[in-house]
Motif scaffolding. Structure first.
Motif, mmCIF file in Angstrom:
data_model
loop_
_atom_site.group_PDB
_atom_site.id
_atom_site.type_symbol
_atom_site.label_atom_id
_atom_site.label_comp_id
_atom_site.label_asym_id
_atom_site.label_seq_id
_atom_site.Cartn_x
_atom_site.Cartn_y
_atom_site.Cartn_z
ATOM 1 N N TYR B 309 0.833 -1.212 0.000
ATOM 2 C CA TYR B 309 0.000 0.000 0.000
ATOM 3 C C TYR B 309 0.861 1.252 0.000
ATOM 4 C CZ TYR B 309 -3.847 -3.045 1.423
ATOM 5 O OH TYR B 309 -4.795 -4.021 1.477
ATOM 6 N N GLN B 310 0.329 2.302 -0.681
ATOM 7 C CA GLN B 310 0.833 3.655 -0.439
ATOM 8 C C GLN B 310 -0.373 4.439 0.068
ATOM 9 O OE1 GLN B 310 2.887 5.036 -4.004
ATOM 10 N NE2 GLN B 310 4.772 3.990 -3.388
ATOM 11 N N GLY B 311 -0.327 4.853 1.317
ATOM 12 C CA GLY B 311 -1.513 5.407 1.957
ATOM 13 C C GLY B 311 -2.579 4.328 2.035
ATOM 14 N N GLU B 312 -3.792 4.661 1.626
ATOM 15 C CA GLU B 312 -4.876 3.673 1.684
ATOM 16 C C GLU B 312 -5.016 2.900 0.379
ATOM 17 O OE1 GLU B 312 -6.748 2.462 4.222
ATOM 18 O OE2 GLU B 312 -5.147 3.584 5.203
ATOM 19 N N ARG B 313 -4.203 3.271 -0.608
ATOM 20 C CA ARG B 313 -4.340 2.673 -1.926
ATOM 21 C C ARG B 313 -3.457 1.436 -2.046
ATOM 22 N NH1 ARG B 313 -1.530 4.836 -6.888
ATOM 23 N NH2 ARG B 313 -2.449 3.692 -8.614
ATOM 24 N N LYS B 314 -4.066 0.333 -2.457
ATOM 25 C CA LYS B 314 -3.277 -0.872 -2.698
ATOM 26 C C LYS B 314 -2.558 -0.702 -4.034
ATOM 27 C CE LYS B 314 -3.378 -5.789 -3.313
ATOM 28 N NZ LYS B 314 -4.136 -6.940 -3.783
ATOM 29 N N ILE B 315 -1.240 -0.791 -4.017
ATOM 30 C CA ILE B 315 -0.486 -0.496 -5.233
ATOM 31 C C ILE B 315 0.269 -1.696 -5.784
ATOM 32 C CG2 ILE B 315 -0.219 1.971 -4.781
ATOM 33 C CD1 ILE B 315 2.792 1.016 -3.972
ATOM 34 N N GLY B 316 0.221 -2.822 -5.110
ATOM 35 C CA GLY B 316 0.952 -3.950 -5.670
ATOM 36 C C GLY B 316 1.112 -5.103 -4.712
ATOM 37 N N GLY B 317 2.057 -5.970 -5.035
ATOM 38 C CA GLY B 317 2.280 -7.158 -4.230
ATOM 39 C C GLY B 317 3.745 -7.547 -4.205
ATOM 40 N N VAL B 318 4.124 -8.198 -3.114
ATOM 41 C CA VAL B 318 5.505 -8.655 -2.935
ATOM 42 C C VAL B 318 5.755 -9.872 -3.826
ATOM 43 C CG1 VAL B 318 7.129 -9.620 -1.242
ATOM 44 C CG2 VAL B 318 5.566 -7.765 -0.578
ATOM 45 N N THR B 319 6.922 -9.913 -4.468
ATOM 46 C CA THR B 319 7.299 -11.074 -5.290
ATOM 47 C C THR B 319 8.294 -11.975 -4.565
ATOM 48 O OG1 THR B 319 8.992 -9.704 -6.342
ATOM 49 C CG2 THR B 319 6.870 -9.903 -7.484
ATOM 50 N N SER B 320 9.190 -11.381 -3.804
ATOM 51 C CA SER B 320 10.153 -12.128 -2.990
ATOM 52 C C SER B 320 10.409 -11.312 -1.742
ATOM 53 C CB SER B 320 11.513 -12.285 -3.695
ATOM 54 O OG SER B 320 11.434 -13.080 -4.836
ATOM 55 N N GLY B 321 10.528 -11.983 -0.607
ATOM 56 C CA GLY B 321 10.861 -11.256 0.610
ATOM 57 C C GLY B 321 11.555 -12.178 1.581
ATOM 58 N N SER B 322 12.538 -11.642 2.272
ATOM 59 C CA SER B 322 13.280 -12.459 3.227
ATOM 60 C C SER B 322 14.087 -11.550 4.134
ATOM 61 C CB SER B 322 14.234 -13.400 2.500
ATOM 62 O OG SER B 322 15.022 -14.130 3.418
ATOM 63 N N TYR B 323 14.613 -12.113 5.168
ATOM 64 C CA TYR B 323 15.664 -11.466 5.922
ATOM 65 C C TYR B 323 16.913 -11.515 5.052
ATOM 66 C CZ TYR B 323 19.129 -10.753 9.625
ATOM 67 O OH TYR B 323 20.173 -10.294 10.380
ATOM 68 N N GLY B 324 17.602 -10.405 4.909
ATOM 69 C CA GLY B 324 18.853 -10.365 4.154
ATOM 70 C C GLY B 324 20.020 -10.378 5.117
ATOM 71 N N PRO B 325 20.730 -11.489 5.218
ATOM 72 C CA PRO B 325 21.772 -11.594 6.251
ATOM 73 C C PRO B 325 22.893 -10.562 6.124
ATOM 74 C CG PRO B 325 21.179 -13.773 5.451
ATOM 75 C CD PRO B 325 20.495 -12.788 4.540
ATOM 76 N N THR B 326 23.269 -10.179 4.896
ATOM 77 C CA THR B 326 24.338 -9.182 4.742
ATOM 78 C C THR B 326 23.791 -7.778 4.987
ATOM 79 O OG1 THR B 326 25.430 -10.620 3.153
ATOM 80 C CG2 THR B 326 26.129 -8.309 3.181
ATOM 81 N N VAL B 327 22.579 -7.531 4.519
ATOM 82 C CA VAL B 327 21.923 -6.244 4.762
ATOM 83 C C VAL B 327 21.660 -6.075 6.260
ATOM 84 C CG1 VAL B 327 19.789 -4.930 4.352
ATOM 85 C CG2 VAL B 327 20.871 -6.167 2.466
ATOM 86 N N GLY B 328 21.366 -7.181 6.915
ATOM 87 C CA GLY B 328 21.049 -7.133 8.336
ATOM 88 C C GLY B 328 19.638 -6.653 8.596
ATOM 89 N N GLY B 329 18.762 -6.882 7.649
ATOM 90 C CA GLY B 329 17.372 -6.482 7.823
ATOM 91 C C GLY B 329 16.489 -7.211 6.840
ATOM 92 N N SER B 330 15.220 -6.888 6.920
ATOM 93 C CA SER B 330 14.235 -7.566 6.094
ATOM 94 C C SER B 330 14.082 -6.798 4.773
ATOM 95 C CB SER B 330 12.926 -7.599 6.865
ATOM 96 O OG SER B 330 11.941 -8.223 6.111
#
Lengths: 128, 379
Positions: B309-330
């Motif tokens: 979402y951006q504000g109340e508007r649905k704008i899309g969907g996640v294609t891949s998501g994970s914890y990134g061990p080198t980034v140190g975040g999601s």
């Protein structure tokens, strides 16, 4: 810790009962399968849970896993340490990595859960 | 929680028994029994970034396209410009349907003029073969070598040294996205400087029966040479941090290469090719969606299909998501619809287990690329 007194579910939660308070975590077998836990979304305090209802979510690098309430009751404590150290679920699944405590509506319910022996034979034979 | 089922009906690579013996957690990946991790996805991921991880990627498909007219056939069937290839070079392509939708993303290895090997995703081998067959002229031969070939990837900053010290292959002069035939124990292997992790590394293609000996040699030297076997779990977090798309997630038959940010692999100038007209129309009308990278601003993890979402508007969907061990975040990638901001720094919300979690668009890749011997011209 002596895990032989614990009760287990077929969804891999363990329950430790003290009076009418049930402490809940996941089994060593489950933490190995889930692998690296990176985030734990704990249940809200005072939330009423029905047995087998999804109570919370454990996120590992691999996927998200629902954790189910093993008994009916109300959440009276959550493991705050997991907010900053979710890896405790992997490192110490039966002690420092406990998840939440429920005040049981009916403490007798836990009797019908699996014993450790029954759980061990379940996990080695079941197509879970 | 419920755990994954294991099935004996899955296809095995020449190395599957070794993964089982090492205690790997085996999962179904596109019909193959593949190791997702041996001990820990995070540990294997970090090891690849710091040293050298070895992966069994024998599930990849290999399709040989050879004979008079092979070059012209692939030029008209695939998206990138085949003129960029030379003997011993590799080029990334998409294979599209007539509407420009993506059937697969593939690598084309040029052995000789009119003799090419297509490295394709495991889940798409048969469909790719059919998509090629549909247009192939009589003079060009298509051969599916997927069941006879194995592939071991060595990835990480120590890979070049490992290839030399452990396998006796001096690859210091091999360029990024180049390959050559080498002899190993008297048998031919193809070694390319390529991979999916954002690190320097190599992929070793061999006949099935040779792969166990190569793997064993690497494993025998593992402790002394800083080698660790790594599973598909780490391969996924490494590719995600490197901003690499994965078929079935960022690419599918509802998505054009342009939407997935792969216009650099689509040559509109080279002449007619399958999917060109569809993509040109889309270019004129404007893309329906655009792939972006995001970082979660809290510790929650966004997974595939979660709404954005951006504000109340649905704008899309996640294609891949994970914890990134080198980034140190999601972290993750998502499609956002036309008209929504794609600018890095834009705030979004992702619905995670019934609540909105804050995220921010970031530029891909998430980590700096560490490829070696990369020609400047390729940028």
């Amino acid at each position: 810790m002596d895990t032989s007194k614990l009760k287990y579910t077929e969804t891999h939660e363990w329950v430790s009962l003290s009076g009418n308070v049930a402490t809940i975590g996941i089994s060593d077998h489950a933490q190995k399968e889930i692998s690296d836990v990176v985030f734990v979304e704990l249940p809200a305090m005072s939330r009423s849970l029905k047995q087998k209802e999804s109570a919370m979510v454990i996120e590992s690098v691999k996927a998200a896993f629902d954790i189910y309430a093993p008994v009916n009751g109300k959440v009276i404590a959550v493991n705050e340490k997991l907010k900053n150290k979710p890896e405790l679920v992997n490192q110490s699944p039966y002690q420092d990595g406990w998840l939440f405590k429920i005040e049981c509506s009916n403490p007798g319910e836990a009797d019908s859960l699996l014993t450790e022996d029954a759980y061990n034979s379940f996990k080695s034979t079941a197509h879970h | 929680m419920s755990l994954l089922a294991e099935s004996s009906s899955l296809k095995k690579t020449p190395l599957t028994d070794r993964h089982v013996a090492l205690g790997a957690k085996i999962v179904d990946f596109s019909g193959w029994a593949m190791p997702v991790y041996y001990s820990s996805i995070i540990a294997e991921h970090q090891w690849v970034r710091r040293s050298c991880g070895i992966f069994d990627v024998s599930h990849l498909g290999e399709i040989r396209v050879s004979g008079e007219g092979a070059f012209a056939f692939l030029q008209a069937r695939l998206t990138n410009d085949m003129n960029k290839l030379r003997d011993g070079k590799i080029l990334y392509h998409l294979i599209c349907d007539e509407l420009g939708m993506t059937l697969d993303d593939i690598l084309v290895y040029q052995a000789k003029p009119d003799d090419f090997y297509l490295i394709v995703n495991a889940g798409n081998i048969e469909r790719d073969f059919q998509a090629l067959e549909k247009y192939v002229p009589d003079s060009v031969k298509l051969e599916n070598h997927s069941d006879q070939m194995a592939c071991i990837a060595a990835q990480g900053p120590r890979s070049e040294e490992v290839m030399k010290r452990v396998l006796g292959l001096d690859l210091s002069s091999l360029g990024y996205y180049h390959f050559r035939e080498e002899q190993w124990n008297g048998s031919p292997v193809w070694v390319s400087r390529s991979g999916y992790t954002g690190e320097d590394g190599f992929e070793i293609f061999s006949q099935n029966d040779l792969a166990p000996a190569i793997w064993d040699r690497l494993m025998d030297s593992a402790p002394s040479e800083g080698i660790l076997p790594a599973g598909l779990g780490a391969r996924n977090t490494l590719r995600l941090e490197a901003g690499n798309v994965l078929y079935g997630h960022e690419l599918d038959t509802q998505t054009t290469p342009l939407e997935a940010g792969l216009q650099w692999a689509v040559s509109f100038d080279k002449g007619s090719f399958v999917g060109r007209d569809g993509m040109l129309i889309q270019k004129d009308k404007g893309l329906r969606k655009k792939l972006i990278g995001f970082r979660m601003l809290d510790k929650s993890v966004a997974r595939e299909h979660y709404p954005v979402y951006q504000g109340e508007r649905k704008i899309g969907g996640v294609t891949s998501g994970s914890y990134g061990p080198t980034v140190g975040g999601s972290i993750g990638m998502a499609f956002v619809v036309k008209g929504s901001s794609e600018e890095p720094g834009t705030r979004m919300d992702i619905e995670i287990h019934g609540r909105r979690a804050p995220a921010e668009i970031v530029k891909l890749p998430f980590v700096p690329m560490k490829h070696k011997n990369r020609p400047k011209a390729e940028g």
